[in-house]
Motif scaffolding. Structure first.
Motif, PDB file in Angstrom:
ATOM      1  N   PHE A   1     -12.111   5.011   1.708  1.00  0.00           N
ATOM      2  CA  PHE A   1     -11.208   4.196   1.175  1.00  0.00           C
ATOM      3  C   PHE A   1     -11.036   3.010   2.215  1.00  0.00           C
ATOM      4  CE2 PHE A   1     -10.752   5.985  -3.245  1.00  0.00           C
ATOM      5  CZ  PHE A   1     -11.309   7.108  -2.897  1.00  0.00           C
ATOM      6  N   ARG A   2     -10.594   1.859   1.769  1.00  0.00           N
ATOM      7  CA  ARG A   2     -10.033   0.953   2.608  1.00  0.00           C
ATOM      8  C   ARG A   2      -8.596   0.311   1.822  1.00  0.00           C
ATOM      9  NH1 ARG A   2     -14.719  -3.516   3.159  1.00  0.00           N
ATOM     10  NH2 ARG A   2     -14.650  -4.096   1.276  1.00  0.00           N
ATOM     11  N   GLN A   3      -7.850  -0.489   2.707  1.00  0.00           N
ATOM     12  CA  GLN A   3      -6.502  -0.770   2.032  1.00  0.00           C
ATOM     13  C   GLN A   3      -6.140  -1.932   2.816  1.00  0.00           C
ATOM     14  OE1 GLN A   3      -3.241   1.722   1.690  1.00  0.00           O
ATOM     15  NE2 GLN A   3      -2.708   0.534  -0.181  1.00  0.00           N
TER      16      GLN A   3
ATOM     17  N   ARG B   1      -5.698   0.975  -2.404  1.00  0.00           N
ATOM     18  CA  ARG B   1      -6.813   1.491  -1.810  1.00  0.00           C
ATOM     19  C   ARG B   1      -8.012   1.192  -2.415  1.00  0.00           C
ATOM     20  NH1 ARG B   1      -4.392   6.687   1.398  1.00  0.00           N
ATOM     21  NH2 ARG B   1      -2.814   5.454   2.404  1.00  0.00           N
TER      22      ARG B   1
ATOM     23  N   TYR C   1      -8.866   1.629   7.046  1.00  0.00           N
ATOM     24  CA  TYR C   1      -9.990   2.563   6.423  1.00  0.00           C
ATOM     25  C   TYR C   1      -9.423   4.121   6.478  1.00  0.00           C
ATOM     26  CZ  TYR C   1     -13.319  -1.041   6.418  1.00  0.00           C
ATOM     27  OH  TYR C   1     -14.135  -2.146   5.924  1.00  0.00           O
ATOM     28  N   TYR C   2      -9.689   4.580   5.475  1.00  0.00           N
ATOM     29  CA  TYR C   2      -8.872   6.117   5.340  1.00  0.00           C
ATOM     30  C   TYR C   2     -10.191   7.130   4.808  1.00  0.00           C
ATOM     31  CZ  TYR C   2      -4.615   4.100   5.217  1.00  0.00           C
ATOM     32  OH  TYR C   2      -3.379   3.147   5.557  1.00  0.00           O
TER      33      TYR C   2
ATOM     34  N   ALA D   1      -8.953   6.861  -5.970  1.00  0.00           N
ATOM     35  CA  ALA D   1      -8.120   7.333  -5.088  1.00  0.00           C
ATOM     36  C   ALA D   1      -6.980   8.371  -5.648  1.00  0.00           C
ATOM     37  CB  ALA D   1      -7.356   6.437  -4.372  1.00  0.00           C
TER      38      ALA D   1
ATOM     39  N   TRP E   1      -5.432  13.035   2.740  1.00  0.00           N
ATOM     40  CA  TRP E   1      -5.553  11.647   3.481  1.00  0.00           C
ATOM     41  C   TRP E   1      -5.607  12.015   5.007  1.00  0.00           C
ATOM     42  CZ3 TRP E   1      -7.454   7.502   0.681  1.00  0.00           C
ATOM     43  CH2 TRP E   1      -7.589   7.814  -0.755  1.00  0.00           C
TER      44      TRP E   1
ATOM     45  N   GLY F   1      -5.577   6.910   8.916  1.00  0.00           N
ATOM     46  CA  GLY F   1      -6.223   5.742   8.767  1.00  0.00           C
ATOM     47  C   GLY F   1      -6.578   4.962  10.002  1.00  0.00           C
TER      48      GLY F   1
END
Length: 124
Positions: free
Chosen positions: A37-39, A45, A94-95, A108, A114, A117
């Motif tokens: 995922f990204r945020q 996310r 990015y996670y 998510a 998690w 990041g």
């Protein structure tokens, strides 16, 4: 439970590539579906890619236009995200995430663990 650590982020010019890695410890990652995922600040996310525990099924956000590839090496307890043709709008944290439920989620909220990041910055 599993601990996740991302690496491989950094600064890259538009059009360049990066490969992110997610290393697991505490439990074998093969027992988890994994996702990337990204945020960005102020946003939720965003799902990018997911892969089943065996690696036999992969899922991608349609918005990626085939530029990203998720892979896993269960022997090394790692999951990667190869990113090509990067754009400034790919700039984000990015996670990686692990899910020990049924299926390979693309949302998510279904992920249980998690990483912290890794920052990816794409300059124009």
């Amino acid at each position: 439970q599993v601990q996740l650590v991302e690496s491989g982020g950094g600064l890259v010019q538009a059009g360049g590539s990066l490969k992110l890695s997610c290393a697991g410890s505490g439990r074998p990652l093969s027992t988890y579906s994994m996702g990337w995922f990204r945020q960005t600040p102020g946003n939720e996310r965003e799902f990018l890619a997911a892969i089943s525990g065996s690696g036999g099924r992969t899922y991608y956000a349609s918005s990626l236009e085939g530029r990203f590839t998720i892979a896993r090496d269960n022997a090394k307890n790692t999951v990667s995200l190869q990113m090509l043709s990067l754009k400034p709008e790919d700039t984000a944290v990015y996670y990686c995430a692990a899910d020990n439920g049924i299926g390979t989620p693309t949302t998510a909220r279904y992920y249980d663990y998690w990483g912290q990041g890794t920052q990816v910055t794409v300059s124009s």
